[in-house]
Design an enzyme around this catalytic site. Sequence first.
Site, PDB file in Angstrom:
ATOM      1  N   ALA A  48       9.088  70.408  20.994  1.00 44.40           N
ATOM      2  CA  ALA A  48       7.843  70.383  20.211  1.00 44.40           C
ATOM      3  C   ALA A  48       7.131  71.727  20.274  1.00 44.40           C
ATOM      4  CB  ALA A  48       6.927  69.268  20.716  1.00 44.40           C
ATOM      5  N   GLU A  59      23.312  54.272  17.783  1.00 43.64           N
ATOM      6  CA  GLU A  59      22.731  53.778  19.033  1.00 43.64           C
ATOM      7  C   GLU A  59      22.004  52.473  18.772  1.00 43.64           C
ATOM      8  OE1 GLU A  59      20.553  56.670  21.262  1.00 43.64           O
ATOM      9  OE2 GLU A  59      22.079  58.202  21.000  1.00 43.64           O
ATOM     10  N   HIS A  83      13.979  53.232  30.352  1.00 44.87           N
ATOM     11  CA  HIS A  83      15.345  53.223  29.846  1.00 44.87           C
ATOM     12  C   HIS A  83      16.160  52.255  30.692  1.00 44.87           C
ATOM     13  CE1 HIS A  83      19.205  54.439  28.330  1.00 44.87           C
ATOM     14  NE2 HIS A  83      18.587  55.191  27.428  1.00 44.87           N
ATOM     15  N   ARG A 141      15.389  48.625  23.361  1.00 39.75           N
ATOM     16  CA  ARG A 141      15.364  49.111  24.744  1.00 39.75           C
ATOM     17  C   ARG A 141      14.570  48.238  25.701  1.00 39.75           C
ATOM     18  NH1 ARG A 141      14.765  55.588  24.539  1.00 39.75           N
ATOM     19  NH2 ARG A 141      16.951  55.864  24.079  1.00 39.75           N
ATOM     20  N   HIS A 148      11.078  56.497  31.201  1.00 40.87           N
ATOM     21  CA  HIS A 148      11.830  57.412  30.344  1.00 40.87           C
ATOM     22  C   HIS A 148      10.952  58.139  29.331  1.00 40.87           C
ATOM     23  CE1 HIS A 148      15.326  58.956  28.322  1.00 40.87           C
ATOM     24  NE2 HIS A 148      15.055  58.323  27.200  1.00 40.87           N
ATOM     25  N   ARG A 157       9.880  52.964  21.282  1.00 45.18           N
ATOM     26  CA  ARG A 157      10.538  54.035  20.517  1.00 45.18           C
ATOM     27  C   ARG A 157      11.991  53.686  20.209  1.00 45.18           C
ATOM     28  NH1 ARG A 157      13.601  58.860  21.915  1.00 45.18           N
ATOM     29  NH2 ARG A 157      13.563  58.314  24.116  1.00 45.18           N
ATOM     30  N   SER A 162      12.902  60.952  19.329  1.00 43.02           N
ATOM     31  CA  SER A 162      11.886  61.760  19.993  1.00 43.02           C
ATOM     32  C   SER A 162      12.098  63.249  19.761  1.00 43.02           C
ATOM     33  CB  SER A 162      11.908  61.435  21.481  1.00 43.02           C
ATOM     34  OG  SER A 162      11.050  62.284  22.142  1.00 43.02           O
ATOM     35  N   LEU A 163      13.335  63.691  19.842  1.00 46.37           N
ATOM     36  CA  LEU A 163      13.606  65.095  19.493  1.00 46.37           C
ATOM     37  C   LEU A 163      13.148  65.345  18.062  1.00 46.37           C
ATOM     38  CD1 LEU A 163      17.225  65.739  20.898  1.00 46.37           C
ATOM     39  CD2 LEU A 163      15.072  66.643  21.798  1.00 46.37           C
TER      40      LEU A 163
HETATM   41  C1  LIG Z   1      17.396  62.316  30.270  1.00 48.20           C
HETATM   42  C2  LIG Z   1      16.755  62.213  28.924  1.00 48.20           C
HETATM   43  C3  LIG Z   1      17.526  61.946  27.794  1.00 48.20           C
HETATM   44  C4  LIG Z   1      16.930  61.869  26.541  1.00 48.20           C
HETATM   45  N1  LIG Z   1      17.720  61.685  25.423  1.00 48.20           N
HETATM   46  C5  LIG Z   1      17.139  61.769  24.197  1.00 48.20           C
HETATM   47  C6  LIG Z   1      17.951  61.769  23.015  1.00 48.20           C
HETATM   48  O1  LIG Z   1      19.180  61.721  23.077  1.00 48.20           O
HETATM   49  N2  LIG Z   1      17.326  61.860  21.831  1.00 48.20           N
HETATM   50  C7  LIG Z   1      15.957  61.927  21.692  1.00 48.20           C
HETATM   51  O2  LIG Z   1      15.445  62.000  20.589  1.00 48.20           O
HETATM   52  N3  LIG Z   1      15.176  61.938  22.802  1.00 48.20           N
HETATM   53  C8  LIG Z   1      15.737  61.874  24.039  1.00 48.20           C
HETATM   54  N4  LIG Z   1      14.940  61.922  25.146  1.00 48.20           N
HETATM   55  C9  LIG Z   1      13.495  62.085  24.986  1.00 48.20           C
HETATM   56  C10 LIG Z   1      13.201  63.497  24.570  1.00 48.20           C
HETATM   57  O3  LIG Z   1      14.097  64.380  25.206  1.00 48.20           O
HETATM   58  C11 LIG Z   1      11.784  63.917  24.937  1.00 48.20           C
HETATM   59  O4  LIG Z   1      10.858  62.926  24.622  1.00 48.20           O
HETATM   60  C12 LIG Z   1      11.419  65.169  24.135  1.00 48.20           C
HETATM   61  O5  LIG Z   1      12.408  66.141  24.324  1.00 48.20           O
HETATM   62  C13 LIG Z   1      10.065  65.683  24.552  1.00 48.20           C
HETATM   63  O6  LIG Z   1       9.905  66.963  24.006  1.00 48.20           O
HETATM   64  P1  LIG Z   1       8.563  67.759  24.284  1.00 48.20           P
HETATM   65  O7  LIG Z   1       8.738  69.081  23.684  1.00 48.20           O
HETATM   66  O8  LIG Z   1       7.419  66.925  23.878  1.00 48.20           O
HETATM   67  O9  LIG Z   1       8.485  67.828  25.885  1.00 48.20           O
HETATM   68  P2  LIG Z   1       9.456  68.542  26.937  1.00 48.20           P
HETATM   69  O10 LIG Z   1      10.782  68.816  26.371  1.00 48.20           O
HETATM   70  O11 LIG Z   1       9.403  67.736  28.190  1.00 48.20           O
HETATM   71  O12 LIG Z   1       8.741  69.938  27.201  1.00 48.20           O
HETATM   72  C14 LIG Z   1       7.492  70.014  27.834  1.00 48.20           C
HETATM   73  C15 LIG Z   1       7.250  71.455  28.198  1.00 48.20           C
HETATM   74  O13 LIG Z   1       5.906  71.645  28.616  1.00 48.20           O
HETATM   75  C16 LIG Z   1       5.878  72.435  29.794  1.00 48.20           C
HETATM   76  N5  LIG Z   1       4.617  72.125  30.464  1.00 48.20           N
HETATM   77  C17 LIG Z   1       4.194  70.942  30.951  1.00 48.20           C
HETATM   78  N6  LIG Z   1       2.954  71.062  31.472  1.00 48.20           N
HETATM   79  C18 LIG Z   1       2.581  72.350  31.303  1.00 48.20           C
HETATM   80  C19 LIG Z   1       1.414  73.106  31.642  1.00 48.20           C
HETATM   81  N7  LIG Z   1       0.373  72.555  32.276  1.00 48.20           N
HETATM   82  N8  LIG Z   1       1.384  74.414  31.334  1.00 48.20           N
HETATM   83  C20 LIG Z   1       2.430  75.020  30.729  1.00 48.20           C
HETATM   84  N9  LIG Z   1       3.562  74.354  30.394  1.00 48.20           N
HETATM   85  C21 LIG Z   1       3.629  73.041  30.667  1.00 48.20           C
HETATM   86  C22 LIG Z   1       7.143  72.026  30.524  1.00 48.20           C
HETATM   87  O14 LIG Z   1       7.515  72.980  31.482  1.00 48.20           O
HETATM   88  C23 LIG Z   1       8.110  71.956  29.350  1.00 48.20           C
HETATM   89  O15 LIG Z   1       8.553  73.254  29.020  1.00 48.20           O
HETATM   90  C24 LIG Z   1      15.531  62.005  26.414  1.00 48.20           C
HETATM   91  C25 LIG Z   1      14.745  62.264  27.538  1.00 48.20           C
HETATM   92  C26 LIG Z   1      15.355  62.381  28.788  1.00 48.20           C
HETATM   93  C27 LIG Z   1      14.489  62.674  29.972  1.00 48.20           C
END
Ligand SMILES: Cc1cc2nc3c(=O)[nH]c(=O)nc-3n(C[C@H](O)[C@H](O)[C@H](O)COP(=O)(O)OP(=O)(O)OC[C@H]3O[C@@H](n4cnc5c(N)ncnc54)[C@H](O)[C@@H]3O)c2cc1C
Length: 501
Positions: free
Chosen positions: A13, A110, A224, A278, A333, A368, A373-374
């Site tokens: 994101a 899925e 999960h 789920r 999860h 979800r 989520s990606l």
């Molecule tokens: C094991 C696993 C498998 C998954 N498989 C899937 C899948 O196959 N398909 C799918 O759609 N979703 C999947 N998900 C869910 C999905 O990966 C996540 O919901 C999504 O990637 C979240 O993206 P994001 O950018 O919001 O957060 P994140 O990718 O978690 O990134 C958050 C970022 O914020 C940074 N951050 C946090 N707090 C601070 C702060 N105070 N100051 C500065 N930086 C900070 C962190 O270091 C990180 O870089 C999976 C999740 C997991 C854990």
Amino acid sequence: MRTDTLIIGSGIAGCAAALAADRAGADVTLATKATQPEDAASYWAQGGIAISRGDPERFRDDILAAGAGACDPAAVDTLVTEADDAVRDVLVETLDVPFDGEDGFDYGREAAHDEPRILHVDAETGAAILPRFTAYLAEETTVDVREDTAALDLITHEGRVHGALLERDGDVTPCFAGATVLATGGIGAAYEHTTNPAGATGDGIAMAALAGADVADMEYVQFHPTAYAGGDETATEGAEHGTFLLSEALRGEGALLRNAEGERFMPEYHSDAELAPRDVVARAVRAERERTGDVRLDVSPFDFEAEFPGLAERCRERGVDLDAGIPVGPAEHFLCGGIDVDRDGRASLDRLFAAGECARTGVHGANRLASTSLLEGLVFGRRAGRAAAGYDPEAVEPPELRDSDPDLPAQFAAEKFRRLRRTMRDHVGIKRDPEGLSRAAARLRRLKGEVDSYVRTRTARELYELRNATVTSLLVVRAATENGESRGCHHIVDASEASAD
Ligand SMILES: Cc1cc2nc3c(=O)[nH]c(=O)nc-3n(C[C@H](O)[C@H](O)[C@H](O)COP(=O)(O)OP(=O)(O)OC[C@H]3O[C@@H](n4cnc5c(N)ncnc54)[C@H](O)[C@@H]3O)c2cc1C
């Protein structure tokens, strides 16, 4: 320090928002506490990223069904209509992600998807996307990427957000921004069993809530059903701690869930058996583990080692006997709720935006759908980045943070985190009951009081993470207490039926 657009977080994101703001001509700073892509949940995404394949209505119906009547249909429409274009533009044409497939894409299927529509790279999709994304931003754009830099608090003045206080190596600097985009991910670190990386401490949600922004749907915490459960279950789990996710794609390929007696049990719980939503599968796995002592994922119906070499390798490393099945259990999860935003990622405070898991767009409702989520991070991150570009920074008086007593008692944060996680495990898991929730609220309020008194004189990052995880947990408890209706992943029961997770 000044910037037009401050993005906080370098998961999908944050990267999507940074790319969009950069393309819109803004001067962009991306601050992330990550020191490597593995620190974001996005890196660990396995199954992949769902797209519409030119049929947004069909995709929309699956999302709405999984969301159990609690989705915002307009947000879902935006997601499904922009899905194909966002994936083509950013992931295929800009980042050149090598999705599986020889002549065209090999779409995976899925649980609760009525057709194969998931693009993937083996079962390590996030690892194929995120390092490419961060490298692209650093090398091909003018985005100023600052790693190992944590946002501690938002800078606000008269209801408007003017940036954030950033900490690096113990030094705290105000970063004044025309607009601020929170993309800090989930809250898994508040739970003992989680698939999330250790830094998922709910920072963005807590910072926004403390600044007065609205949050919504916080009770909808998704567990999960199939996290690896053969390791030390008392350890803090997550990517760094031995547990790992056994993606839904395995059940999509035909993997079966069996209890300790070797019986396949899912058909008794739901007509879609292993491919049920789920929350249904997670509760069934929990129930069968309690009743029979063990649940295993039987991967014998297909060639596991050939089709999922990465997961097979992780099982081998842990000495799993694949013939006996892979021991699995539920783990926290994903948070469906978060900072309440509109379809451009606008939060209720002026110049504050949020995207990804920390935001509540309304796409996920009460539950979800897998692999959305990606996509949500990509589509709404792009929209938020575009909308957040175009504001000039303005310096205001930042809040004063004192570091008059920097030494923290050894183990302080670690011990309090353990207490927090035990509380969330015991009372705010898959099944919640009103009595347990009120006990959790009382414990968390006490904990917050203790943490607040330390935060007043110290700027240690781990202390802020503890504060944030505590605030976020309180928001989950409050929302769960106020919502007496079981729906999706929020399940309310009598005290006699509740169990620890
Ligand atoms: C094991 C696993 C498998 C998954 N498989 C899937 C899948 O196959 N398909 C799918 O759609 N979703 C999947 N998900 C869910 C999905 O990966 C996540 O919901 C999504 O990637 C979240 O993206 P994001 O950018 O919001 O957060 P994140 O990718 O978690 O990134 C958050 C970022 O914020 C940074 N951050 C946090 N707090 C601070 C702060 N105070 N100051 C500065 N930086 C900070 C962190 O270091 C990180 O870089 C999976 C999740 C997991 C854990």
